[in-house]
Design a protein around this motif. Structure first.
Motif, PDB file in Angstrom:
ATOM      1  N   GLN A   1       0.834  -1.197   0.000  1.00 57.27           N
ATOM      2  CA  GLN A   1       0.000   0.000   0.000  1.00 57.27           C
ATOM      3  C   GLN A   1       0.877   1.258   0.000  1.00 57.27           C
ATOM      4  O   GLN A   1       0.606   2.222  -0.707  1.00 57.27           O
ATOM      5  CB  GLN A   1      -0.926  -0.016   1.219  1.00 57.27           C
ATOM      6  CG  GLN A   1      -2.105   0.909   1.027  1.00 57.27           C
ATOM      7  CD  GLN A   1      -3.044   0.912   2.215  1.00 57.27           C
ATOM      8  OE1 GLN A   1      -2.623   0.879   3.366  1.00 57.27           O
ATOM      9  NE2 GLN A   1      -4.332   0.967   1.952  1.00 57.27           N
TER      10      GLN A   1
ATOM     11  N   LEU B   1       0.513  13.721  -0.952  1.00 56.92           N
ATOM     12  CA  LEU B   1      -0.516  13.120  -0.096  1.00 56.92           C
ATOM     13  C   LEU B   1      -1.102  14.100   0.921  1.00 56.92           C
ATOM     14  O   LEU B   1      -2.219  13.927   1.378  1.00 56.92           O
ATOM     15  CB  LEU B   1       0.034  11.900   0.627  1.00 56.92           C
ATOM     16  CG  LEU B   1       0.350  10.702  -0.276  1.00 56.92           C
ATOM     17  CD1 LEU B   1       0.942   9.564   0.539  1.00 56.92           C
ATOM     18  CD2 LEU B   1      -0.907  10.227  -1.003  1.00 56.92           C
ATOM     19  N   ASN B   2      -0.357  15.138   1.257  1.00 52.75           N
ATOM     20  CA  ASN B   2      -0.922  16.072   2.241  1.00 52.75           C
ATOM     21  C   ASN B   2      -1.808  17.140   1.594  1.00 52.75           C
ATOM     22  O   ASN B   2      -2.378  17.976   2.273  1.00 52.75           O
ATOM     23  CB  ASN B   2       0.177  16.705   3.099  1.00 52.75           C
ATOM     24  CG  ASN B   2       1.203  17.444   2.252  1.00 52.75           C
ATOM     25  OD1 ASN B   2       1.043  17.535   1.032  1.00 52.75           O
ATOM     26  ND2 ASN B   2       2.239  17.958   2.885  1.00 52.75           N
TER      27      ASN B   2
ATOM     28  N   HIS C   1      -4.082  16.094  -0.969  1.00 50.10           N
ATOM     29  CA  HIS C   1      -5.187  15.379  -1.619  1.00 50.10           C
ATOM     30  C   HIS C   1      -5.773  14.356  -0.653  1.00 50.10           C
ATOM     31  O   HIS C   1      -5.163  14.028   0.354  1.00 50.10           O
ATOM     32  CB  HIS C   1      -4.684  14.637  -2.870  1.00 50.10           C
ATOM     33  CG  HIS C   1      -4.182  15.553  -3.940  1.00 50.10           C
ATOM     34  ND1 HIS C   1      -4.993  16.060  -4.930  1.00 50.10           N
ATOM     35  CD2 HIS C   1      -2.946  16.053  -4.167  1.00 50.10           C
ATOM     36  CE1 HIS C   1      -4.269  16.848  -5.717  1.00 50.10           C
ATOM     37  NE2 HIS C   1      -3.025  16.861  -5.278  1.00 50.10           N
ATOM     38  N   GLU C   2      -6.924  13.842  -1.045  1.00 50.23           N
ATOM     39  CA  GLU C   2      -7.464  12.706  -0.301  1.00 50.23           C
ATOM     40  C   GLU C   2      -7.336  11.457  -1.161  1.00 50.23           C
ATOM     41  O   GLU C   2      -7.826  11.421  -2.289  1.00 50.23           O
ATOM     42  CB  GLU C   2      -8.946  12.917   0.038  1.00 50.23           C
ATOM     43  CG  GLU C   2      -9.495  11.788   0.908  1.00 50.23           C
ATOM     44  CD  GLU C   2     -11.012  11.574   0.798  1.00 50.23           C
ATOM     45  OE1 GLU C   2     -11.608  11.174   1.787  1.00 50.23           O
ATOM     46  OE2 GLU C   2     -11.579  11.793  -0.292  1.00 50.23           O
TER      47      GLU C   2
ATOM     48  N   TRP D   1      -9.960  -2.812  -3.280  1.00 47.62           N
ATOM     49  CA  TRP D   1     -10.582  -1.488  -3.243  1.00 47.62           C
ATOM     50  C   TRP D   1     -10.569  -0.819  -4.617  1.00 47.62           C
ATOM     51  O   TRP D   1      -9.758  -1.136  -5.469  1.00 47.62           O
ATOM     52  CB  TRP D   1      -9.795  -0.560  -2.316  1.00 47.62           C
ATOM     53  CG  TRP D   1      -9.582  -1.108  -0.959  1.00 47.62           C
ATOM     54  CD1 TRP D   1     -10.355  -0.891   0.132  1.00 47.62           C
ATOM     55  CD2 TRP D   1      -8.509  -1.962  -0.525  1.00 47.62           C
ATOM     56  NE1 TRP D   1      -9.847  -1.564   1.214  1.00 47.62           N
ATOM     57  CE2 TRP D   1      -8.728  -2.229   0.841  1.00 47.62           C
ATOM     58  CE3 TRP D   1      -7.412  -2.533  -1.155  1.00 47.62           C
ATOM     59  CZ2 TRP D   1      -7.874  -3.033   1.583  1.00 47.62           C
ATOM     60  CZ3 TRP D   1      -6.561  -3.337  -0.410  1.00 47.62           C
ATOM     61  CH2 TRP D   1      -6.799  -3.572   0.934  1.00 47.62           C
TER      62      TRP D   1
ATOM     63  N   GLU E   1      -5.187  -2.915   6.320  1.00 47.67           N
ATOM     64  CA  GLU E   1      -5.571  -2.064   5.197  1.00 47.67           C
ATOM     65  C   GLU E   1      -7.083  -1.849   5.290  1.00 47.67           C
ATOM     66  O   GLU E   1      -7.760  -2.578   6.019  1.00 47.67           O
ATOM     67  CB  GLU E   1      -5.123  -2.728   3.889  1.00 47.67           C
ATOM     68  CG  GLU E   1      -3.583  -2.741   3.827  1.00 47.67           C
ATOM     69  CD  GLU E   1      -2.986  -3.552   2.684  1.00 47.67           C
ATOM     70  OE1 GLU E   1      -3.725  -3.969   1.783  1.00 47.67           O
ATOM     71  OE2 GLU E   1      -1.770  -3.777   2.709  1.00 47.67           O
TER      72      GLU E   1
ATOM     73  N   ARG F   1      -8.649   1.977   9.362  1.00 45.88           N
ATOM     74  CA  ARG F   1      -7.394   1.231   9.229  1.00 45.88           C
ATOM     75  C   ARG F   1      -6.931   0.518  10.501  1.00 45.88           C
ATOM     76  O   ARG F   1      -5.801   0.041  10.570  1.00 45.88           O
ATOM     77  CB  ARG F   1      -6.285   2.166   8.741  1.00 45.88           C
ATOM     78  CG  ARG F   1      -6.430   2.529   7.270  1.00 45.88           C
ATOM     79  CD  ARG F   1      -5.626   3.749   6.904  1.00 45.88           C
ATOM     80  NE  ARG F   1      -4.218   3.635   7.237  1.00 45.88           N
ATOM     81  CZ  ARG F   1      -3.305   2.987   6.517  1.00 45.88           C
ATOM     82  NH1 ARG F   1      -3.678   2.369   5.423  1.00 45.88           N
ATOM     83  NH2 ARG F   1      -2.059   2.966   6.894  1.00 45.88           N
TER      84      ARG F   1
ATOM     85  N   ARG G   1      -1.509  -5.565   8.924  1.00 41.92           N
ATOM     86  CA  ARG G   1      -0.154  -5.072   8.639  1.00 41.92           C
ATOM     87  C   ARG G   1       0.664  -4.754   9.879  1.00 41.92           C
ATOM     88  O   ARG G   1       1.871  -4.634   9.817  1.00 41.92           O
ATOM     89  CB  ARG G   1      -0.235  -3.834   7.735  1.00 41.92           C
ATOM     90  CG  ARG G   1      -0.752  -4.117   6.327  1.00 41.92           C
ATOM     91  CD  ARG G   1       0.039  -5.212   5.646  1.00 41.92           C
ATOM     92  NE  ARG G   1      -0.374  -5.405   4.257  1.00 41.92           N
ATOM     93  CZ  ARG G   1      -0.038  -6.457   3.530  1.00 41.92           C
ATOM     94  NH1 ARG G   1       0.723  -7.413   4.046  1.00 41.92           N
ATOM     95  NH2 ARG G   1      -0.451  -6.573   2.295  1.00 41.92           N
TER      96      ARG G   1
ATOM     97  N   PHE H   1      -1.968   7.937   6.689  1.00 38.03           N
ATOM     98  CA  PHE H   1      -0.915   8.074   5.661  1.00 38.03           C
ATOM     99  C   PHE H   1      -0.914   9.427   4.964  1.00 38.03           C
ATOM    100  O   PHE H   1       0.051   9.786   4.316  1.00 38.03           O
ATOM    101  CB  PHE H   1      -0.940   6.909   4.657  1.00 38.03           C
ATOM    102  CG  PHE H   1      -2.199   6.789   3.841  1.00 38.03           C
ATOM    103  CD1 PHE H   1      -2.516   7.737   2.878  1.00 38.03           C
ATOM    104  CD2 PHE H   1      -3.036   5.700   4.014  1.00 38.03           C
ATOM    105  CE1 PHE H   1      -3.675   7.622   2.113  1.00 38.03           C
ATOM    106  CE2 PHE H   1      -4.191   5.570   3.260  1.00 38.03           C
ATOM    107  CZ  PHE H   1      -4.522   6.544   2.312  1.00 38.03           C
ATOM    108  N   HIS H   2      -2.009  10.178   5.085  1.00 32.46           N
ATOM    109  CA  HIS H   2      -1.986  11.531   4.532  1.00 32.46           C
ATOM    110  C   HIS H   2      -1.063  12.434   5.346  1.00 32.46           C
ATOM    111  O   HIS H   2      -0.602  13.458   4.866  1.00 32.46           O
ATOM    112  CB  HIS H   2      -3.390  12.138   4.535  1.00 32.46           C
ATOM    113  CG  HIS H   2      -4.346  11.449   3.617  1.00 32.46           C
ATOM    114  ND1 HIS H   2      -5.217  10.488   4.039  1.00 32.46           N
ATOM    115  CD2 HIS H   2      -4.553  11.586   2.282  1.00 32.46           C
ATOM    116  CE1 HIS H   2      -5.937  10.058   3.006  1.00 32.46           C
ATOM    117  NE2 HIS H   2      -5.548  10.702   1.928  1.00 32.46           N
TER     118      HIS H   2
ATOM    119  N   TYR I   1       4.161   8.472   7.030  1.00 28.73           N
ATOM    120  CA  TYR I   1       4.231   7.015   6.979  1.00 28.73           C
ATOM    121  C   TYR I   1       5.211   6.506   8.020  1.00 28.73           C
ATOM    122  O   TYR I   1       5.653   5.362   7.991  1.00 28.73           O
ATOM    123  CB  TYR I   1       4.609   6.527   5.570  1.00 28.73           C
ATOM    124  CG  TYR I   1       3.639   5.467   5.063  1.00 28.73           C
ATOM    125  CD1 TYR I   1       3.702   4.154   5.529  1.00 28.73           C
ATOM    126  CD2 TYR I   1       2.635   5.795   4.156  1.00 28.73           C
ATOM    127  CE1 TYR I   1       2.790   3.200   5.110  1.00 28.73           C
ATOM    128  CE2 TYR I   1       1.727   4.842   3.729  1.00 28.73           C
ATOM    129  CZ  TYR I   1       1.809   3.547   4.208  1.00 28.73           C
ATOM    130  OH  TYR I   1       0.903   2.607   3.794  1.00 28.73           O
TER     131      TYR I   1
ATOM    132  N   ALA J   1      -8.531  13.453   5.295  1.00 28.99           N
ATOM    133  CA  ALA J   1      -7.182  13.821   4.862  1.00 28.99           C
ATOM    134  C   ALA J   1      -6.796  15.084   5.610  1.00 28.99           C
ATOM    135  O   ALA J   1      -7.459  15.479   6.564  1.00 28.99           O
ATOM    136  CB  ALA J   1      -7.153  14.056   3.353  1.00 28.99           C
TER     137      ALA J   1
END
Lengths: 295, 680
Positions: free
Chosen positions: A93, A107-108, A110-111, A131, B11, B50, B160, B188-189, B192, B299
């Protein structure tokens, strides 16, 4: 104007990304398919227990989805970038999210949402769990852990990542229509494909010959069966793929009833299952022998 | 006192059973703690998309010590005459490592036995958890699982990481190829980088910094707060349900919200279409009746503008499609769509969709109520929308019937027809709404019954878990709509009529068996007990709504002692009649004893009243009436010998018993009722 990542560079970036992760860079199959999963580099290669990592672009042909080039987000032909990793790495992932970063998606800002999607390919006897990946609400990828293919329970679980390239490109380039995507700095996706869309939509919906297609389906099916009888996996499977495409064309033409539809899907699945069975039984050394060796 | 944290990191989990799974983990963990005599102050269930887990505060470090008793030999062989331990007892003591002071004598049913009684010190909580936690995880049950690695473990989605922290020490058990430790993962936004936890009490706070609100209750409140903030001063009513918020709660770690808007022109679309688009696009909340919606996302706040733009674009594209289909459908008109149903096969060997609709239009004359002309026409057009562009599109198939209703309103200009078409799929699932109009209810029954019979005729009978055409659900729907919409038409008349229209036959009893099962299920769901259902169905004539009323009335009477006596009487009657085939009428001249004559008189009177009450469906009064006969019947059985030697008298008495029985079974077969304490 800010410099955009062109369509072709998006493809290159993704290929480079997965090449660095150890994927073999493969090429599209030489026959019409509805999805990259049909390519033997996926369908056949996921069946055995040997490690396999591959990345390739596939042209996905979905005759029913044609809109005569008038719908900004729907066409009867588009591109997929297909990644298969067997066995599925435990940080897959994270890897996938990094691949988005390689396209400039931070990534910070967007969603990225993983939306439950039980994936199934009824013509391939294949299913998996995973998914749809949504980028700011737009589905850009299907992320699936295969459980079964060709009716066979997979011993080593592969992960399949299928990017809808036009989708992800519209997000990356921030345009509302895939026809406006910059393919390179001079040409758009529409410049390359609009006429193709118009003509194929007309052909698929209005001009294809159902009688011929029905005959072709029967003939391809017979030839596939004949090849399997000779112990030929790949040639037989090649005709199974052709059956699937002909079926899609007939479906788009609106000439198959609901129950006939189910019947034809079943016939294609049966061919795919035969290919899978034949491949497994023709592997050097049966499963039992291998186990003895391991013991 | 120590604290414990278990967090299973995975996940993205299927939202439909995340909460249930987390609750189940908590429940099982508490069970294990109790069983192992480990005390704690509080537990808290946590979950996000998650991860799920439990925080237990204030645990005892050790199990509570326990006194155990081990049974040994009988006393008489354990001691000799001098009260010294025999070899037998010494052997027992050696085996269980017991001292002489730990030997006691216990009286049992089988006599006196010696027992070894000793106190066992409690083990460490840590050791218990190390053993038990993997077992608990393994015992969790899921509707659907997968494999993902060489461990072969089955779980809904890949596991995980696992945090198992007892105060400052990780409990390093293994599960699914993972060793539990002290490292959790952030949203994860945000990052990590694993989050190192020194102790459970840091968990909530540290995770919050990592973009994760782990407490579902807190997060749910936050979602509602964010929605409110996002709406601000925008007019319109946010259209959401608790189920939607629950689902959003299971799909987020750190909720934010933003509004988006779509082109005004799409407000021309039927409401159901707008709602469907917004719902399938991630539970977006419509601010009805404006062109705005709220999007809850998970997010960083920084993503707000991109999220707003992205979702707006997707919603616009979907509405564009919907609008396109809608316009085309309206331009085409229901008439033409219906024409096309002639080319669409319904079930193999049973003709086209049009044939089905046509058959239904003939069939619906069986229903006495409502506007017959409208109903007939609604039946004829009810499948047309399956050929509309809208319903053929997979995002909108759920709007079957609803779109037909809209198109009928435009094409046929008749609100009754439109409503009937719109409602005729109801109820779509258990708990779904029922049709509200008479015509809608009738059409719903007609469609479902036709589906059932069609499936039986085309070789699609349900068996075991095999029921591809959802025949059972359709059958249940027939029963439910008939019962709750009060349609008093005999099911058997309907089946006969429909089979006549098909021009086909089914084996005798096959439909009756099928519907008896559906009726039983339905009546049980509606709160009736199985014996009550059995009693009513034993003499049932086919009116479903009526059977429900009879069951309901029966339930009200069954707690009365009088009623129990009545049932016992009926059981006697059944037994007496079991061997007899007499069918003659009662000869009044042969009624010798007063008890006989009284019973006959009571019966005749009751019969007249009964017919009136049954017709008026006054079932409470019917039962009162039957109950009032109880004493006379009892006296009859006490005073009169039915199986007497005189053949003529015997025959007449049997005829009398049957006469009375026939009165009772006009309501139900009361002998099916189970009396408490009775072996059935």
């Amino acid at each position: 104007m800010r410099k955009v990542l062109t369509f072709e560079n998006i493809i290159l970036n993704l290929k480079r990304f997965w090449q660095k992760k150890g994927c073999l860079l493969f090429e599209p199959y030489n026959s019409e398919v509805g999805a990259g999963t049909f390519n033997p580099a996926t369908f056949i290669r996921v069946l055995d227990e040997k490690p396999w990592k591959v990345c390739y672009v596939e042209i996905s042909k979905r005759p029913r989805d044609g809109r005569y080039g008038e719908n900004p987000n729907r066409t009867q032909q588009y591109y997929q970038l297909q990644v298969i990793l067997k066995p599925a790495p435990k940080d897959i992932q994270k890897m996938y999210l990094e691949s988005l970063t390689s396209l400039g998606v931070k990534l910070n800002e967007h969603e990225v949402k993983f939306v439950e999607g039980d994936w199934e390919a009824p013509t391939l006897g294949a299913w998996g769990l995973g998914w749809e990946v949504w980028l700011d609400g737009l589905e850009v990828t299907q992320f699936t852990y295969f459980q079964q293919a060709g009716g066979v329970d997979l011993k080593v679980i592969p992960v399949e990542i299928t990017y809808g390239l036009e989708r992800i490109a519209t997000a990356v380039q921030d345009v509302g229509s895939m026809f406006d995507l910059k393919w390179n700095n001079d040409l758009t996706w529409g410049d390359v494909y609009r006429q193709n869309e118009v003509e194929f939509s007309r052909y698929n919906f209005e001009e294809s010959d159902p009688k011929l297609l029905t005959e072709l389906f029967d003939q391809y099916e017979r030839e596939a069966t004949r090849a399997f009888k000779q112990g030929l996996v790949y040639p037989g499977y090649d005709y199974a793929i052709k059956c699937s495409n002909v079926f899609n064309l007939l479906d788009a033409r609106g000439v198959i009833s609901i129950s006939e539809r189910a019947n034809m899907i079943g016939r294609v699945r049966s061919l795919a299952n035969q290919a899978a069975q034949l491949y497994i039984t023709s592997l050097p050394g049966s499963t039992e022998e291998k186990q003895e060796k391991n013991d | 006192m120590i604290d414990f944290l278990i967090e299973i990191g995975h996940e993205e989990f299927p939202p439909s059973f995340l909460r249930r799974t987390a609750d189940d983990l908590t429940y099982r963990l508490e069970e294990v703690l109790k069983r192992n005599r480990i005390f704690y102050r509080s537990v808290r269930t946590i979950y996000t998309s998650r991860r799920f887990g439990v925080i237990v505060l204030g645990l005892t470090r050790k199990q509570k010590p326990q006194v155990i008793e081990i049974q040994g030999p009988p006393k008489k062989i354990a001691f000799d005459e001098k009260n010294k331990p025999t070899e037998k007892l010494q052997g027992f003591m050696k085996t269980h490592d017991l001292k002489r002071t730990e030997i006691v004598v216990r009286k049992t049913k089988k006599g006196e036995y010696v027992c070894g009684r000793k106190e066992v010190a409690g083990g460490l909580t840590e050791d218990v958890l190390y053993e038990e936690i993997p077992r608990i995880i393994q015992s969790l049950e899921f509707p659907k699982t997968m494999r993902w690695n060489a461990s072969g473990t089955r779980f809904p989605r890949p596991v995980r990481w696992i945090v198992a922290l007892l105060d400052r020490r990780p409990i390093r058990f293994k599960y699914a190829g993972i060793t539990a430790d002290r490292y959790s993962m952030p949203n994860f936004h945000f990052s990590y980088k694993p989050i190192r936890l020194e102790k459970p009490r840091e968990y909530m706070n540290f995770l919050r910094h990592g973009g994760v609100v782990v407490d579902p209750n807190e997060r749910r409140k936050l979602i509602l707060k964010r929605i409110k903030q996002a709406i601000g001063k925008v007019p319109g009513k946010p259209l959401y349900t608790d189920a939607m918020i629950d689902e959003l709660n299971c799909m987020t770690e750190y909720p934010e919200a933003v509004t988006g808007e779509f082109d005004q022109k799409y407000l021309d679309l039927p409401e159901e279409v707008i709602v469907t688009v917004l719902k399938t696009q991630g539970d977006l909340i419509w601010l009805k009746p404006t062109n705005k919606f709220v999007c809850v996302f998970s997010a960083k706040k920084k993503a707000l503008q991109n999220v707003k733009k992205g979702y707006t674009r997707v919603v616009e594209a979907k509405l564009y499609d919907a609008h396109f289909y809608y316009q085309n459908d309206l331009a085409q008109g229901l008439e033409k769509m219906n024409e096309q149903t002639k080319g669409m096969m319904w079930l193999k060997g049973l003709g086209s969709l049009y044939d089905k609709a046509f058959r239904m239009s003939k069939f619906v004359s069986v229903f006495p109520d409502g506007d017959q002309a409208a109903l007939k026409k609604a039946a004829l057009y009810c499948k047309a929308d399956l050929l509309s562009q809208m319903v053929r599109e997979k995002d909108f198939t759920s709007l079957q019937g609803i779109m037909g209703g809209h198109y009928a309103a435009v094409s046929l200009k008749d609100e009754k027809i439109a409503a009937a078409i719109k409602e005729h799929y109801l109820p779509n699932y258990v708990g779904d709404a029922l049709p509200r109009t008479q015509e809608g209810a009738a059409l719903s029954v007609a469609d479902k019954l036709d589906n059932v019979i069609g499936a039986f005729l085309s070789g699609n009978r349900p068996s075991g878990s095999y029921d591809p055409l959802a025949v059972r659900r359709n059958g249940y729907g027939v029963v439910q709509v008939m019962a709750e919409n009060g349609i008093h038409v005999s099911l058997f008349t309907m089946i006969e009529r429909l089979l006549g229209l098909y021009g086909k036959k089914l084996e005798d009893g096959v439909m009756k068996d099928f519907f008896s099962e559906r009726m039983t299920r339905y009546l049980a769901d509606a709160g009736s007990r199985y014996d009550e259902i059995k009693a009513v169905l034993a003499t049932w004539q086919g009116d479903i709504a009526d059977a429900r009323h009879r069951c309901q009335a029966l339930a009200k009477f069954r707690d009365k002692t009088e009623f129990n006596k009545l049932v016992i009487g009926q059981k006697r009657v059944r037994n007496i009649l079991k061997g007899s085939k007499e069918t003659g009428a009662v000869q009044t001249g042969l009624l010798k004893s007063p008890a006989e004559r009284k019973l006959y008189r009571t019966g005749t009177r009751a019969l007249t009243q009964l017919e009136v009450l049954l017709k008026q469906k006054k079932y409470g009064e019917v039962l009162e009436l039957l109950l009032s006969m109880r004493e006379v019947i009892d006296t009859f059985f006490d005073d009169v010998m039915v199986m007497c030697d005189d053949a003529a008298l015997r025959k007449n008495r049997l005829a009398l018993v049957r006469y009375i029985n026939d009165i009772f079974i006009q309501y139900a077969d009361f002998s099916e009722i189970v009396i408490e304490g009775e072996k059935s």
